[in-house]
Design a protein around this motif. Structure first.
Motif, short mmCIF file in Angstrom:
data_model
loop_
_atom_site.label_atom_id
_atom_site.label_comp_id
_atom_site.label_asym_id
_atom_site.label_seq_id
_atom_site.Cartn_x
_atom_site.Cartn_y
_atom_site.Cartn_z
N GLU A 84 0.82 -1.22 0.00
CA GLU A 84 0.00 0.00 0.00
C GLU A 84 0.85 1.26 0.00
O GLU A 84 0.32 2.36 -0.19
N THR A 85 2.15 1.11 0.22
CA THR A 85 3.02 2.29 0.27
C THR A 85 3.80 2.52 -1.01
O THR A 85 4.43 3.58 -1.16
N VAL A 86 3.79 1.57 -1.94
CA VAL A 86 4.61 1.72 -3.15
C VAL A 86 3.93 2.63 -4.16
O VAL A 86 2.70 2.74 -4.18
N PHE A 87 4.75 3.24 -4.97
CA PHE A 87 4.25 4.09 -6.05
C PHE A 87 4.03 3.24 -7.30
O PHE A 87 4.93 2.51 -7.72
N VAL A 88 2.85 3.32 -7.87
CA VAL A 88 2.55 2.66 -9.14
C VAL A 88 2.47 3.74 -10.21
O VAL A 88 1.60 4.62 -10.13
N PRO A 89 3.35 3.72 -11.21
CA PRO A 89 3.37 4.77 -12.23
C PRO A 89 2.06 4.83 -13.01
O PRO A 89 1.29 3.86 -13.06
N PRO A 90 1.79 5.97 -13.65
CA PRO A 90 0.49 6.17 -14.30
C PRO A 90 0.21 5.24 -15.46
O PRO A 90 -0.96 5.03 -15.81
N HIS A 91 1.24 4.65 -16.07
CA HIS A 91 0.98 3.76 -17.21
C HIS A 91 0.57 2.37 -16.74
O HIS A 91 0.17 1.54 -17.57
N HIS A 92 0.64 2.10 -15.46
CA HIS A 92 0.22 0.81 -14.92
C HIS A 92 -1.08 0.94 -14.14
O HIS A 92 -1.30 1.94 -13.45
N PRO A 93 -1.96 -0.06 -14.21
CA PRO A 93 -3.16 -0.04 -13.38
C PRO A 93 -2.80 -0.27 -11.91
O PRO A 93 -1.94 -1.10 -11.59
N LYS A 94 -3.44 0.47 -11.04
CA LYS A 94 -3.10 0.37 -9.62
C LYS A 94 -3.92 -0.73 -8.96
O LYS A 94 -4.79 -0.49 -8.11
N THR A 95 -3.63 -1.96 -9.37
CA THR A 95 -4.35 -3.13 -8.84
C THR A 95 -3.55 -3.77 -7.71
O THR A 95 -2.37 -3.44 -7.50
N GLU A 96 -4.16 -4.72 -7.01
CA GLU A 96 -3.45 -5.44 -5.98
C GLU A 96 -2.24 -6.18 -6.56
O GLU A 96 -1.19 -6.26 -5.93
N THR A 97 -2.41 -6.70 -7.76
CA THR A 97 -1.31 -7.43 -8.41
C THR A 97 -0.13 -6.51 -8.66
O THR A 97 1.03 -6.86 -8.35
N PHE A 98 -0.38 -5.34 -9.22
CA PHE A 98 0.73 -4.43 -9.51
C PHE A 98 1.36 -3.89 -8.23
O PHE A 98 2.59 -3.78 -8.13
N LYS A 99 0.56 -3.56 -7.24
CA LYS A 99 1.13 -3.07 -5.98
C LYS A 99 2.00 -4.13 -5.33
O LYS A 99 3.10 -3.84 -4.85
#
Length: 612
Positions: A185-200
């Motif tokens: 929940e603290t990591v940055f997900v860049p705008p070109h990626h969907p901010k899903t549980e998988t990506f986080k």
């Protein structure tokens, strides 16, 4: 008299030994598959790396360091040769054929050995050029500086695989079953990626790997300290190319090319450095420059015939500084593309020579990552926003990004009149570089394997004017169709098959605007004497005229002579199957039994299209 001469000789011998002892040692620490974005030292959203930070406190941080290629073998070959890969024929990953080093040029550690250095590599090589026996004293998993002669200076390369792409090939159930040290929940997900549980979770897991490799860096530095070598050894820490999260490794964006670079300067040599210890250096450096820099610091010969320049030296040497870096991306495993990019100042210019080959085109190894698979599934389900969906759509032939304002390159400024001057400047500069090499990427890989493998550099020089003409034809993509049409018609009628080849590709890049040439392209798909030209013509008709390409591609496979040629044809098949509107192909394994050469990449394509 003799006694006096002997005394002089002993003094000179003593001085020679002292000078040898004064030579610095070098240790390169490479971590695989991570861009500068993943270290807090370079990016506030990155992971903490206290051991690498300690190197920075006692050395120099390079804010603008770049791999010239976003994938292992091409990047590492550039690094060891100090030469641009498209010039010397080493630009495909993985290689389908080995090429010799350019005439008169050795891999740079050979020059260190000539200067008395003990050279070791532990242990990854992954070169696309033939290595001679004079490069390494030892290149193995046991390689170490410890086996050198007493007081012999050394150059050692240590690769840590902890951050390699494979570290993110985990099963989906791990997201629930194996918590990360880093809170997702603290990591940055860049705008070109969907901010899903998988990506986080994937980002958090990779932050953990970055912290693991930082521990390994610390252990290696401690080893040098315990052996009394730290204060005579330059330590370079860097990534072997960009990061491994989707649209990093393999892609010629900042996330694939911008690497972390820290150089710890040993205390013994700090008073000889023009740069202030602890500085953050703004001048651009690239992998072509790393070898010459070590040679310069070692006082060794820097060969002619390379593309790089030293960026660091002892004393008051005024070295060349630059604000630009060239990047290139071609075949990555079984997936073909051709991208050239120039980062200059705050801008990155990207030239997609086959823009219809969308970034997300299937690559078996990439899609072992859960995040890759989910991203594609979300696109297919229509659940991505415009920025996130671009990965799966055709790209513009030209892209321009202000990386300082838009670090993840989401806003293409190529059509913005306010940036027209920057666009023209970078376009012109890139064209000058590509024609100056010249760039062998304008020929299909199978043609190079058959005609240029014995001496790619000489082949390029012999065909320099021809390559410039191919670039000119390819650049018809960036003109309006009506303006480009007379030259496109000339290219399609050319006696040179590769002029026709690039003429057809340029038509595909223009899309439906090029349909007035449809009849000619239809004829070429059926009758052109060059197999790959027929494929490209069928590709245009399938993409823009709704003409089923199956028959042309099946015949092209039957007519192909090598697995490399067939793999390029199957790249078109995957594009037309997975893209819109989608076509069906009924290939069988028996269709490919006649093909010669290395089948590794072809078999990956067949696994996807047909199954094992």
């Amino acid at each position: 008299m003799l006694r006096g001469l002997l005394s002089v000789f002993l003094i000179l011998l003593s001085c020679g030994s002292l000078l040898a002892a004064e030579k610095p040692n070098f240790v390169w620490i490479m971590s695989e598959d991570n861009s500068s974005h993943f270290l807090k030292l370079f990016d506030p959203t990155g992971a903490p790396t206290p051991n690498i930070d300690a190197l920075a406190d006692q050395g120099l941080v390079y804010e603008h360091a770049f791999s010239n290629a976003p994938v292992c073998s091409v990047a590492r070959t550039t690094l060891i040769t100090s030469c641009y890969a498209p010039r010397i024929g080493t630009f495909h990953h993985r290689r389908s054929f080995m090429v010799p080093m350019p005439e008169g040029v050795k891999m740079f550690p050979a020059y260190l050995r000539e200067a008395g250095y003990y050279t070791t590599n532990n242990s990854k090589e992954d070169y696309n050029a033939k290595k001679s026996d004079d490069v390494w004293d030892d290149s193995s998993r046991k390689a170490s500086w410890k086996n050198r002669k007493a007081d012999q200076p050394f150059f050692h390369v240590q690769t840590f695989t902890t951050t390699h792409e494979s570290s993110l090939h985990f099963p989906a159930k791990d997201i629930q079953d194996k918590p990360t040290k880093t809170d997702p929940e603290t990591v940055f997900v860049p705008p070109h990626h969907p901010k899903t549980e998988t990506f986080k979770y994937t980002y958090a897991r990779y932050h953990d790997r970055i912290q693991d490799v930082d521990q390994q860096v610390g252990q290696l530095v401690d080893q040098l300290r315990k052996e009394g070598l730290l204060e005579t050894t330059f330590i370079f820490y860097f990534g072997d190319h960009g990061g491994v999260l989707p649209r990093g490794k393999g892609y010629a964006y900042e996330t694939g090319l911008h690497i972390p670079l820290v150089i710890r300067v040993p205390e013994k040599f700090r008073d000889q450095m023009p740069e202030k210890i602890g500085s953050r250096i703004q001048s651009f450096v690239s992998f072509i420059d790393f070898g010459p820099t070590v040679l310069k610091l070692a006082g060794a010969k820097i060969p002619e015939g390379i593309d790089g320049h030293a960026f660091l030296a002892l004393g008051d040497a005024q070295l060349m500084e630059t604000d630009e870096s060239l990047g290139y991306a071609d075949r990555f495993d079984e997936k073909y593309d051709m991208v050239r990019t120039l980062r200059k100042g705050k801008y990155r210019y990207v030239r997609n020579f086959q823009p219809f080959n969308f970034d997300g085109l299937m690559n078996n190894y990439r899609y072992k990552m859960v995040a890759y698979r989910e991203w594609r599934e979300l696109y297919d389900a229509g659940k991505l926003n415009e920025v996130q969906a671009q990965f799966f759509k055709a790209r513009p032939a030209e892209m321009l990004f202000d990386v300082e304002a838009d670090p993840y390159e989401t806003k293409n400024l190529a059509g913005d009149p306010q940036h027209a001057q920057a666009l023209a400047e970078l376009r012109g500069r890139l064209n000058t570089i590509l024609t100056g090499m010249p760039d062998l990427g304008f020929y299909p890989e199978s043609f190079l394997a058959a005609n240029a493998a014995e001496n790619p550099v000489a082949f390029g020089q012999q065909h320099k004017d021809e390559i410039a003409k191919l670039l000119e034809t390819a650049n018809l993509e960036i003109l309006a169709f009506d303006e480009a049409r007379p030259q496109l018609e000339e290219a399609l009628d050319s006696a040179d098959p590769w002029q026709r080849y690039w003429g057809v590709i340029a038509c595909s890049s223009h899309g439906k605007s090029a349909l007035p040439l449809g009849k000619q392209l239809e004829s070429m798909a059926m009758t052109d004497p060059e197999n790959l030209v027929r494929v490209r013509a069928a590709e245009f008709l399938a993409l823009h005229a709704d003409v089923d390409p199956a028959a042309v591609l099946s015949k092209a496979i039957a007519d192909a002579e090598t697995a490399t040629e067939a793999n390029l044809i199957l790249n078109t098949a995957v594009l037309l199957q997975d893209g819109q509107p989608g076509y069906e192909f009924n290939f069988k394994h028996s269709d490919f039994k006649h093909l010669k050469g290395n089948r590794g990449e072809l078999d990956r394509r067949l696994e996807y299209l047909i199954g094992k």
